[in-house]
Design an enzyme around this catalytic site. Structure first.
Site, PDB file in Angstrom:
ATOM      1  N   GLY A  39      44.450  23.359  -0.676  1.00 37.53           N
ATOM      2  CA  GLY A  39      43.229  22.814  -1.230  1.00 37.53           C
ATOM      3  C   GLY A  39      42.072  22.947  -0.569  1.00 37.53           C
ATOM      4  N   GLU A  40      41.403  22.062  -0.222  1.00 34.91           N
ATOM      5  CA  GLU A  40      40.052  22.030   0.343  1.00 34.91           C
ATOM      6  C   GLU A  40      40.164  21.040   1.534  1.00 34.91           C
ATOM      7  OE1 GLU A  40      37.909  24.313  -0.277  1.00 34.91           O
ATOM      8  OE2 GLU A  40      37.161  23.978   1.210  1.00 34.91           O
ATOM      9  N   SER A  41      40.444  21.485   2.775  1.00 34.99           N
ATOM     10  CA  SER A  41      40.181  20.464   3.934  1.00 34.99           C
ATOM     11  C   SER A  41      39.244  19.559   4.015  1.00 34.99           C
ATOM     12  CB  SER A  41      40.582  21.577   5.302  1.00 34.99           C
ATOM     13  OG  SER A  41      39.609  22.092   5.252  1.00 34.99           O
ATOM     14  N   CYS A  72      47.919  26.211   4.304  1.00 37.38           N
ATOM     15  CA  CYS A  72      46.649  26.552   4.181  1.00 37.38           C
ATOM     16  C   CYS A  72      45.796  25.449   4.452  1.00 37.38           C
ATOM     17  CB  CYS A  72      46.325  26.995   2.713  1.00 37.38           C
ATOM     18  SG  CYS A  72      45.023  28.247   2.545  1.00 37.38           S
ATOM     19  N   ARG A  99      38.452  28.805   9.607  1.00 41.28           N
ATOM     20  CA  ARG A  99      38.433  28.790   8.153  1.00 41.28           C
ATOM     21  C   ARG A  99      37.916  29.774   7.532  1.00 41.28           C
ATOM     22  NH1 ARG A  99      35.266  23.928   6.462  1.00 41.28           N
ATOM     23  NH2 ARG A  99      36.481  24.191   4.350  1.00 41.28           N
ATOM     24  N   ILE A 128      44.666  32.398  -0.285  1.00 41.31           N
ATOM     25  CA  ILE A 128      43.463  31.836  -1.090  1.00 41.31           C
ATOM     26  C   ILE A 128      42.320  31.417  -0.151  1.00 41.31           C
ATOM     27  CG2 ILE A 128      42.699  30.592  -2.956  1.00 41.31           C
ATOM     28  CD1 ILE A 128      45.736  30.742  -3.925  1.00 41.31           C
ATOM     29  N   ARG A 129      41.337  31.891  -0.236  1.00 36.79           N
ATOM     30  CA  ARG A 129      40.266  31.412   0.891  1.00 36.79           C
ATOM     31  C   ARG A 129      40.752  30.892   2.185  1.00 36.79           C
ATOM     32  NH1 ARG A 129      37.013  27.563  -0.781  1.00 36.79           N
ATOM     33  NH2 ARG A 129      35.623  28.077   0.908  1.00 36.79           N
ATOM     34  N   HIS A 164      50.327  30.462   0.677  1.00 34.28           N
ATOM     35  CA  HIS A 164      50.931  29.562  -0.140  1.00 34.28           C
ATOM     36  C   HIS A 164      52.302  29.753  -0.536  1.00 34.28           C
ATOM     37  CE1 HIS A 164      47.047  26.979  -0.873  1.00 34.28           C
ATOM     38  NE2 HIS A 164      46.360  28.317  -0.595  1.00 34.28           N
ATOM     39  N   GLU A 166      54.361  27.895  -2.092  1.00 41.48           N
ATOM     40  CA  GLU A 166      54.570  27.144  -3.186  1.00 41.48           C
ATOM     41  C   GLU A 166      54.231  28.091  -4.417  1.00 41.48           C
ATOM     42  OE1 GLU A 166      52.356  26.733  -0.882  1.00 41.48           O
ATOM     43  OE2 GLU A 166      50.563  26.196  -1.936  1.00 41.48           O
TER      44      GLU A 166
HETATM   45  N1  GLN Z   1      39.262  27.290   2.343  1.00 44.49           N
HETATM   46  C1  GLN Z   1      40.014  26.003   2.200  1.00 44.49           C
HETATM   47  C2  GLN Z   1      39.721  25.307   3.482  1.00 44.49           C
HETATM   48  O1  GLN Z   1      39.050  25.681   4.274  1.00 44.49           O
HETATM   49  C3  GLN Z   1      41.420  26.198   2.232  1.00 44.49           C
HETATM   50  C4  GLN Z   1      41.887  26.880   0.884  1.00 44.49           C
HETATM   51  C5  GLN Z   1      43.326  26.928   0.623  1.00 44.49           C
HETATM   52  O2  GLN Z   1      43.811  25.801   0.984  1.00 44.49           O
HETATM   53  N2  GLN Z   1      43.988  27.752  -0.095  1.00 44.49           N
HETATM   54  O3  GLN Z   1      39.924  23.918   3.512  1.00 44.49           O
END
Ligand code: GLN
Length: 186
Positions: A39-41, A72, A99, A128-129, A164, A166
């Site tokens: 997700g987004e840390s 991630c 990151r 993903i990113r 990921h 999952e």
């Molecule tokens: N770019 C997100 C972060 O830095 C991580 C992306 C992800 O969990 N797929 O938190």
């Protein structure tokens, strides 16, 4: 609370493993293991602030030897050190992560890689990113690597992947994680 917890839940459904989507601090102590999703840390960190007590509760689980798996953003939360930019973390896994190290969303990719301890076949790996693990401590075992970077690592009861698992149909990595989780008492 944030991120793709629903996809991890779908894997637990497929594997018929009992699970709970944690919403309250009081739910954590009874759990036998924990997955921190992608997700987004930065957003997740807001939930983990010292005032919430959530970070400390996760640390307590780790200290009790309960398995914790971060994917991630979850891996970023577990790391000892985070750069690009530096941010707070739980310091439960002796790795340094950078990151968004592959670039922007358009640089996200699906690859295949080997995790010999987990599966005989190459596993699909969705980035993903994603972060890149730049350093692993002496007690950290690399379970899989791509392009010379560790992408899934483990230090005792703490495991992290920069991709990921999952999001793919192969549940080998979740099965590997669950093998370390104690059966709930019935
Ligand atoms: N770019 C997100 C972060 O830095 C991580 C992306 C992800 O969990 N797929 O938190």
């Amino acid at each position: 609370m944030q991120g793709d917890f629903a996809m991890h839940a779908a894997v637990m459904e497929r594997l018929r493993a009992p699970y709970l989507l944690v919403k309250h601090l009081s739910e954590l102590p009874d759990l036998a293991g924990l997955i921190l999703p992608g997700g987004e840390s930065t957003t997740m960190l807001k939930f983990l602030s010292s005032a919430s007590g959530l970070g400390q509760a996760i640390k307590n689980m780790a200290a009790q030897g309960k398995p914790i798996f971060g994917t991630c953003a979850g891996a970023i939360l577990l790391a000892n050190e985070v750069v690009n930019p530096p941010q707070e973390s739980l310091h439960l896994l002796d790795i340094s992560v950078e990151r968004n190290a592959y670039g922007r969303q358009i640089d996200s990719s699906v690859r295949a890689g080997l995790c010999p301890e987990i599966s005989d076949e190459a596993l699909e790996m969705v980035f993903i990113r994603a972060p890149v693990i730049r350093r692993v401590g002496a007690n950290v075992k690399v379970l899989g690597a791509l392009d010379g970077h560790p992408v899934i690592v483990r230090q005792g009861n703490i495991m992290a992947s920069t991709f990921h698992p999952e999001l793919t149909r192969d549940d080998a990595i979740h099965r590997y994680f669950l093998a370390g989780v104690d059966e709930p008492e019935r």
